[in-house]
Design a protein around this motif. Structure first.
Motif, mmCIF file in Angstrom:
data_model
loop_
_atom_site.group_PDB
_atom_site.id
_atom_site.type_symbol
_atom_site.label_atom_id
_atom_site.label_comp_id
_atom_site.label_asym_id
_atom_site.label_seq_id
_atom_site.Cartn_x
_atom_site.Cartn_y
_atom_site.Cartn_z
ATOM 1 N N SER A 59 -0.850 -21.159 -10.434
ATOM 2 C CA SER A 59 -1.809 -21.359 -11.479
ATOM 3 C C SER A 59 -1.145 -22.417 -12.537
ATOM 4 N N MET A 60 -1.531 -23.897 -12.530
ATOM 5 C CA MET A 60 -1.378 -24.558 -13.780
ATOM 6 C C MET A 60 0.118 -25.103 -13.625
ATOM 7 N N LYS A 61 0.603 -24.713 -11.840
ATOM 8 C CA LYS A 61 2.090 -24.695 -12.263
ATOM 9 C C LYS A 61 2.952 -23.771 -12.975
ATOM 10 N N MET A 62 2.542 -22.868 -13.328
ATOM 11 C CA MET A 62 3.024 -22.393 -13.921
ATOM 12 C C MET A 62 2.794 -20.727 -13.070
ATOM 13 N N GLU A 63 4.022 -19.930 -13.231
ATOM 14 C CA GLU A 63 3.893 -18.402 -12.289
ATOM 15 C C GLU A 63 3.473 -17.546 -13.705
ATOM 16 N N ILE A 64 2.000 -16.709 -13.088
ATOM 17 C CA ILE A 64 1.371 -15.877 -14.175
ATOM 18 C C ILE A 64 1.759 -14.157 -13.167
ATOM 19 N N PRO A 65 2.381 -13.208 -14.362
ATOM 20 C CA PRO A 65 2.176 -11.859 -13.231
ATOM 21 C C PRO A 65 1.357 -11.545 -13.743
ATOM 22 N N ILE A 66 0.385 -10.602 -12.910
ATOM 23 C CA ILE A 66 -0.235 -9.715 -12.741
ATOM 24 C C ILE A 66 -0.006 -8.354 -12.768
ATOM 25 N N SER A 67 -0.250 -7.430 -13.456
ATOM 26 C CA SER A 67 0.156 -6.187 -14.353
ATOM 27 C C SER A 67 -0.614 -5.257 -13.943
ATOM 28 N N THR A 68 -0.549 -4.127 -13.864
ATOM 29 C CA THR A 68 -1.565 -3.014 -13.812
ATOM 30 C C THR A 68 -1.911 -2.364 -15.087
ATOM 31 N N GLY A 69 -2.702 -1.680 -15.764
ATOM 32 C CA GLY A 69 -2.969 -1.387 -16.524
ATOM 33 C C GLY A 69 -3.095 0.179 -16.720
ATOM 34 N N THR A 70 -2.779 0.916 -15.585
ATOM 35 C CA THR A 70 -2.506 1.785 -15.161
ATOM 36 C C THR A 70 -1.635 2.306 -14.328
ATOM 37 N N ALA A 71 -1.124 3.507 -14.648
ATOM 38 C CA ALA A 71 0.380 4.101 -13.714
ATOM 39 C C ALA A 71 -0.407 5.366 -12.263
ATOM 40 N N GLY A 72 -0.486 5.047 -10.856
ATOM 41 C CA GLY A 72 -0.663 5.420 -10.239
ATOM 42 C C GLY A 72 -0.417 5.236 -8.639
ATOM 43 N N VAL A 104 0.984 -1.610 0.454
ATOM 44 C CA VAL A 104 0.231 0.036 -0.094
ATOM 45 C C VAL A 104 0.925 1.340 0.336
ATOM 46 N N ASP A 105 0.233 2.559 -0.503
ATOM 47 C CA ASP A 105 0.819 3.831 -1.119
ATOM 48 C C ASP A 105 2.133 3.804 -2.209
ATOM 49 N N ASP A 106 2.825 2.208 -2.507
ATOM 50 C CA ASP A 106 3.771 2.062 -3.567
ATOM 51 C C ASP A 106 3.619 2.863 -4.816
ATOM 52 N N GLU A 107 4.320 3.164 -5.877
ATOM 53 C CA GLU A 107 4.218 4.050 -6.767
ATOM 54 C C GLU A 107 3.852 3.222 -7.579
ATOM 55 N N VAL A 108 3.514 3.056 -8.888
ATOM 56 C CA VAL A 108 3.217 1.755 -10.047
ATOM 57 C C VAL A 108 3.161 2.527 -11.008
ATOM 58 N N THR A 109 4.021 2.314 -12.081
ATOM 59 C CA THR A 109 3.569 2.559 -13.558
ATOM 60 C C THR A 109 3.208 1.157 -14.124
ATOM 61 N N GLU A 110 2.758 2.070 -15.371
ATOM 62 C CA GLU A 110 2.000 1.814 -16.431
ATOM 63 C C GLU A 110 2.263 -0.095 -16.618
ATOM 64 N N ASP A 111 1.521 -0.803 -16.574
ATOM 65 C CA ASP A 111 1.976 -2.076 -17.543
ATOM 66 C C ASP A 111 2.814 -2.928 -15.834
ATOM 67 N N GLN A 112 2.804 -2.253 -14.888
ATOM 68 C CA GLN A 112 3.995 -2.822 -13.981
ATOM 69 C C GLN A 112 3.114 -4.251 -13.384
ATOM 70 N N ASP A 113 4.577 -5.408 -12.955
ATOM 71 C CA ASP A 113 3.755 -6.860 -12.040
ATOM 72 C C ASP A 113 3.399 -6.437 -10.836
#
Length: 70
Positions: free
Chosen positions: A34-47, A19-28
């Motif tokens: 899932s299914m023994k794979m690592e899947i990164p979830i990224s932001t769609g926007t900066a903020g 919480v309170d971290d600044e993130v960029t667009e498309d940052q993981d």
């Protein structure tokens, strides 16, 4: 305000931001396992991470809100 949602069901393997971290667009911000794979979830926007709605070890479904960015 923007919501980051899960793109598939899986276990939250790692939460990369806080919480309170600044993130960029498309940052993981979370890694799902899932299914023994690592899947990164990224932001769609900066903020600023306003809220993280998951914890490591949680099982989440597709469409569940992972974080809120303001």
């Amino acid at each position: 305000m923007s919501e980051v949602k899960a793109t598939m069901p899986g276990n939250v393997w790692k939460v990369i931001v806080e919480v309170d971290d600044e993130v960029t667009e498309d940052q993981d911000i979370v890694i799902l396992e899932s299914m023994k794979m690592e899947i990164p979830i990224s932001t769609g926007t900066a903020g600023l991470i306003q809220e993280i709605k998951v914890s490591e070890g949680d099982f989440i479904n597709e469409g569940d809100v992972i974080a809120i960015i303001k």
